[in-house]
Motif scaffolding. Structure first.
Motif, PDB file in Angstrom:
ATOM      1  N   UNK A  81      21.873 128.668 149.721  1.00 51.17           N
ATOM      2  CA  UNK A  81      21.503 127.486 148.921  1.00 51.17           C
ATOM      3  C   UNK A  81      22.496 127.157 147.810  1.00 51.17           C
ATOM      4  N   UNK A  82      23.640 127.860 147.770  1.00 54.67           N
ATOM      5  CA  UNK A  82      24.703 127.464 146.841  1.00 54.67           C
ATOM      6  C   UNK A  82      25.318 126.168 147.361  1.00 54.67           C
ATOM      7  N   UNK A  83      25.645 125.285 146.421  1.00 55.92           N
ATOM      8  CA  UNK A  83      26.303 124.049 146.823  1.00 55.92           C
ATOM      9  C   UNK A  83      27.767 124.347 147.153  1.00 55.92           C
ATOM     10  N   UNK A  84      28.240 123.815 148.261  1.00 56.39           N
ATOM     11  CA  UNK A  84      29.661 123.965 148.597  1.00 56.39           C
ATOM     12  C   UNK A  84      30.490 122.993 147.754  1.00 56.39           C
ATOM     13  N   UNK A  85      31.790 123.258 147.598  1.00 52.46           N
ATOM     14  CA  UNK A  85      32.638 122.256 146.913  1.00 52.46           C
ATOM     15  C   UNK A  85      32.500 120.914 147.631  1.00 52.46           C
ATOM     16  N   UNK A  86      32.530 119.827 146.875  1.00 50.14           N
ATOM     17  CA  UNK A  86      32.435 118.506 147.512  1.00 50.14           C
ATOM     18  C   UNK A  86      33.659 118.314 148.411  1.00 50.14           C
ATOM     19  N   UNK A  87      33.603 117.339 149.284  1.00 50.65           N
ATOM     20  CA  UNK A  87      34.719 117.092 150.196  1.00 50.65           C
ATOM     21  C   UNK A  87      36.009 116.894 149.394  1.00 50.65           C
ATOM     22  N   UNK A 114      27.071 125.200 163.448  1.00 50.97           N
ATOM     23  CA  UNK A 114      26.809 126.621 163.672  1.00 50.97           C
ATOM     24  C   UNK A 114      25.612 127.114 162.854  1.00 50.97           C
ATOM     25  N   UNK A 115      25.008 126.231 162.068  1.00 53.68           N
ATOM     26  CA  UNK A 115      23.827 126.605 161.306  1.00 53.68           C
ATOM     27  C   UNK A 115      24.176 127.397 160.056  1.00 53.68           C
ATOM     28  N   UNK A 116      25.451 127.449 159.669  1.00 53.18           N
ATOM     29  CA  UNK A 116      25.850 128.242 158.500  1.00 53.18           C
ATOM     30  C   UNK A 116      25.667 127.462 157.203  1.00 53.18           C
ATOM     31  N   UNK A 117      25.800 126.151 157.287  1.00 53.90           N
ATOM     32  CA  UNK A 117      25.559 125.326 156.106  1.00 53.90           C
ATOM     33  C   UNK A 117      24.657 124.156 156.516  1.00 53.90           C
ATOM     34  N   UNK A 118      24.056 123.506 155.535  1.00 50.04           N
ATOM     35  CA  UNK A 118      23.252 122.331 155.845  1.00 50.04           C
ATOM     36  C   UNK A 118      23.590 121.237 154.845  1.00 50.04           C
ATOM     37  N   UNK A 119      23.300 119.998 155.198  1.00 48.98           N
ATOM     38  CA  UNK A 119      23.629 118.905 154.276  1.00 48.98           C
ATOM     39  C   UNK A 119      22.370 118.245 153.750  1.00 48.98           C
ATOM     40  N   UNK A 120      22.439 117.796 152.505  1.00 49.12           N
ATOM     41  CA  UNK A 120      21.344 117.000 151.934  1.00 49.12           C
ATOM     42  C   UNK A 120      21.918 115.647 151.590  1.00 49.12           C
ATOM     43  N   UNK A 121      21.175 114.617 151.934  1.00 45.45           N
ATOM     44  CA  UNK A 121      21.694 113.277 151.679  1.00 45.45           C
ATOM     45  C   UNK A 121      22.021 113.088 150.202  1.00 45.45           C
ATOM     46  N   UNK A 122      23.134 112.514 149.939  1.00 43.02           N
ATOM     47  CA  UNK A 122      23.623 112.214 148.586  1.00 43.02           C
ATOM     48  C   UNK A 122      23.877 113.444 147.708  1.00 43.02           C
ATOM     49  N   UNK A 123      23.654 114.670 148.230  1.00 42.96           N
ATOM     50  CA  UNK A 123      23.882 115.844 147.387  1.00 42.96           C
ATOM     51  C   UNK A 123      25.018 116.715 147.881  1.00 42.96           C
ATOM     52  N   UNK A 124      25.364 116.600 149.161  1.00 45.45           N
ATOM     53  CA  UNK A 124      26.458 117.414 149.678  1.00 45.45           C
ATOM     54  C   UNK A 124      25.978 118.544 150.571  1.00 45.45           C
ATOM     55  N   UNK A 125      26.831 119.550 150.716  1.00 47.72           N
ATOM     56  CA  UNK A 125      26.556 120.651 151.640  1.00 47.72           C
ATOM     57  C   UNK A 125      26.141 121.911 150.885  1.00 47.72           C
ATOM     58  N   UNK A 144      24.892 126.280 151.411  1.00 47.31           N
ATOM     59  CA  UNK A 144      24.904 127.450 152.289  1.00 47.31           C
ATOM     60  C   UNK A 144      23.498 127.681 152.841  1.00 47.31           C
ATOM     61  N   UNK A 145      23.406 127.909 154.163  1.00 49.75           N
ATOM     62  CA  UNK A 145      22.100 128.122 154.788  1.00 49.75           C
ATOM     63  C   UNK A 145      21.627 129.555 154.560  1.00 49.75           C
ATOM     64  N   UNK A 146      20.320 129.747 154.642  1.00 53.87           N
ATOM     65  CA  UNK A 146      19.674 131.059 154.532  1.00 53.87           C
ATOM     66  C   UNK A 146      20.225 131.972 155.622  1.00 53.87           C
ATOM     67  N   UNK A 147      20.719 133.168 155.225  1.00 51.14           N
ATOM     68  CA  UNK A 147      21.273 134.066 156.249  1.00 51.14           C
ATOM     69  C   UNK A 147      20.277 135.102 156.726  1.00 51.14           C
ATOM     70  N   UNK A 148      19.101 135.133 156.074  1.00 48.79           N
ATOM     71  CA  UNK A 148      18.102 136.125 156.486  1.00 48.79           C
ATOM     72  C   UNK A 148      17.379 135.681 157.752  1.00 48.79           C
TER      73      UNK A 148
END
Lengths: 473, 473
Positions: free
Chosen positions: B25-31, B55-66, B68-72
């Motif tokens: 759930x950490x926000x990735x750097x913006x594009x 690959x399901x490793x990250x997810x995107x939220x509209x207008x918020x960016x990407x 990190x997906x839950x790894x558990x």
């Protein structure tokens, strides 16, 4: 109204182009460079560039970025406009549902009175064939459709001087299916297409669904289509496809002259633009000769000519076709993913019916009846309409359009009449922009009766009340 | 193979996530930030992010960016995979065209032998109704379709314990139209959908056309569907819709047990995922009771149950339906933009036929014949197939799948047999990935004859030759 940041940026850039500081074919700063130099976000920069592109001020090349467009091109006639994002479906849906009410005087329908269709001979053939399992065999009716039926259709093109093979034709589930499949085959989302300013709503809906950008070409009082405006807009926009009607136009009724057809065909040829020709009223002309389709002038397999039996034999058959030529396989591809085939029994019955002289006999009689009925409607309406309403008489088809006084709302009149069990088609269905003249389309295919006369009386009284109210305010 | 820059970047970022340096759930750097820090182009960064998302490793939220997906989350079973960009249409098209050749022994068709369909009583009704213009009246058959027909279909659901009103049903131009309309109504391009690993090619084609991302759920030897893998994948991907078959699966033939259906329904309910249930073989069960559809377990209007009369009465009718419930209006919207309505005469004839006891009588006799024919095919094939080929017998439907020896190519066998005028359906049509076991699907609906026996002899000889060749190499 607050200005969006992207409008602000687009405005700045536009002035650089208009003042010729940025010359034609100069590369614009890349999105990233623009982000850095302007301080705006990437989204804002992208939106601004797309707006400029939509205005024809810049153009994009794949993998190379954006470039300044040629400014020596003729200024765009204000009447040819890039339509905003299209969202016409909801109103069309509401309209189509509303006119399904039973006991409605159905002057809003696009189909001729069913009493005039469904010739007894055709019904006898269907009835006869229906007894045998073979008549339902899907194998011989799969895309591109029944071979014998395609041969007959090809023959009818040949009779008009259009060289055609059975393999050029693909049978579809009605005319709208033919038009939609053609548009899907020829476009990608984001492509520019040209529609007539006033056009069958199915074209707007298809453009909406496929995510296309629509530019409209205005009508011309005498020619039907404004050829100069048409030329300007194809010089201005990278148009991929036109979807247009040239014969017994729906809803306006006009048939474009041979001369204008020839001019437009030449422009299409020069710019290699495809035409999807909606010609579903081709057989319902008024006169001795069937008007030529644009397909006649097609030199380069650019015209996909679409028609159907819905307006001449029966709406419920759902059998149409497209002259697909070299696109036949692509169209079949799309069919096998969706409707698979038109009804098999009907395809077989049509073969038998069309092979006889019955079809031509039926068409001759149908044309005469439609002409007679439309004239009767016209004269009655002309006598009784308020002077503020204009009405044209066009040859061919069975529609009359009543042009409404300034500031009248076609939607309001449609709703008022619907409450009195009379359906008419308001111009909002055919004209995406509200700026153009409002009208209502009347289906005049019905035999004259007291019932029809009463409905037209209600119609004219409603229009008079409206006109008086407008005069008073 | 050279590595793409985007793969290189994706690889770097993936290791940050896997080593838990970037927490869930950490926000990735913006594009833009990523472009600046990495030195890669915007396109490269976008591609890398999209790969990680797939690959399901990250997810995107509209207008918020990407993020990190839950790894558990449970590790994905390797059998559930995100399919690459789908391009199945060309091979399906070639296949469907090839089996239209006349005089082919049509063991590749998905339709039962037409000799078993088209009951005489139905043909008589069509023939009778065809005489009257009223039978062709489109008005009463426009979307959502003929009211009397919808009432009868609703009644049939009620008889299975599924509360249904006529207004829940929309009549479509065949079963495929029902499935396609449902998928279009429930998805946007880019959405994730689940298909069975082995599935009717129409589902793959629809996904391709609508630009959807496909995840496949593997089969399970005993249960038909691997429920655990199904649960894992819906935990892992933001699945919007599943398009699946539970009864007399095409092509594999299995019918999922009540217990597994219940489990899957519960998962769909918990995660609010829609199911498009392809149930076109529902009436062709083998036993006393019709298997329950997933619609039976639907608590929240999540299941769009699609079926048709093509497999029980006649393929050429092109009349199907969807239990659309609250999505009825949306489906009608899409219909009015495309096929408008199913054939009117056929809708009217079905009403009369289905209102009588004739349909049930026809179905009982059809089921018995299909069961008898399939058994006959099965025993003959079992006796004659080479030992390296396996064949299962599943209850219901009329397909048998012959599992091929390792490294055999279903496509090669299909082509070899086609040269000998025998059509079978190769697994390539149902299985996008080439890694899974190859098979050919045989249509066993035909009455036994010398003609059929000879075709099966050619088939078994071909398979023996292939097996011997494989043993020798």
């Amino acid at each position: 109204m607050p200005m969006y940041k992207s409008d602000q940026l687009a405005h700045q850039l536009k002035s650089l182009i208009e003042k010729n500081i940025w010359k034609a074919h100069t590369k614009l700063p890349s999105l990233r460079e623009q982000v850095e130099s302007s301080g705006f976000s990437l989204m804002t920069v992208m939106n601004a560039y797309q707006k400029l592109e939509a205005q024809g001020l810049i153009y994009s090349k794949e993998k190379s970025g954006y470039f300044v467009a040629e400014q020596t091109k003729p200024a765009l006639d204000s009447a040819s406009t890039l339509a905003p994002k299209i969202e016409i479906n909801s109103s069309v849906f509401k309209y189509l549902k509303s006119i399904q009410t039973p006991n409605l005087v159905s002057l809003g329908s696009a189909f001729p009175d069913s009493e005039l269709l469904l010739p007894i001979k055709l019904r006898q053939i269907v009835s006869q064939l229906a007894r045998y399992p073979k008549s339902y065999d899907q194998t011989t009716n799969l895309p591109p459709g029944n071979l014998a039926l395609r041969k007959i259709i090809a023959q009818r093109y040949c009779m008009q001087g259009i060289p055609t093979q059975a393999d050029d034709i693909v049978i579809t589930s009605g005319g709208l299916d033919a038009l939609n499949l053609s548009l899907q085959a020829l476009t990608q989302p984001g492509d520019y297409i040209v529609l007539q300013q006033t056009t069958f709503y199915g074209a707007w809906q298809a453009a909406e669904r496929l995510g296309l950008k629509v530019i409209t070409v205005p009508e011309h009082a005498h020619c039907g289509i404004d050829v100069d405006a048409f030329e300007q807009l194809i010089l201005h926009y990278p148009v991929k496809v036109c979807w247009m009607m040239f014969n017994a136009h729906n809803p306006l009724g006009f048939t474009v002259s041979e001369e204008i057809k020839f001019k437009i065909a030449k422009l299409l040829h020069q710019h290699h633009i495809h035409l999807i020709e909606d010609d579903v009223y081709e057989e319902l002309f008024d006169g001795l000769n069937k008007p030529l389709p644009m397909k006649y002038y097609d030199q380069n397999n650019l015209v996909m000519h679409c028609s159907s039996f819905s307006k001449t034999l029966g709406a419920g058959f759902r059998v149409g076709w497209v002259y697909a030529g070299k696109y036949s396989e692509h169209i079949q591809h799309l069919q096998l993913m969706s409707t698979i085939s038109a009804n098999t029994l009907v395809q077989n019955a049509l073969v038998e019916f069309l092979s006889s002289h019955h079809y031509e006999k039926h068409l001759r009689s149908l044309r005469l009846k439609l002409k007679k009925n439309k004239k009767r409607f016209y004269h009655y309406l002309k006598q009784n309409l308020p002077t503020q309403c204009r009405i044209h008489y066009e040859l061919g088809g069975y529609f009359l359009c009543i042009m409404l006084p300034e500031q009248a709302s076609s939607e309001e009149i449609y709703k008022t009449l619907l409450n009195q069990n009379i359906a008419v088609a308001p111009s909002i269905l055919f004209n995406y922009s509200q700026q153009h003249q409002q009208f209502i389309r009347i289906n005049c295919s019905f035999d004259w009766s007291n019932h029809i006369q009463s409905a037209l009386d209600v119609l004219t009284i409603t229009l008079k009340q409206l006109s008086n109210a407008k005069l008073e305010t």
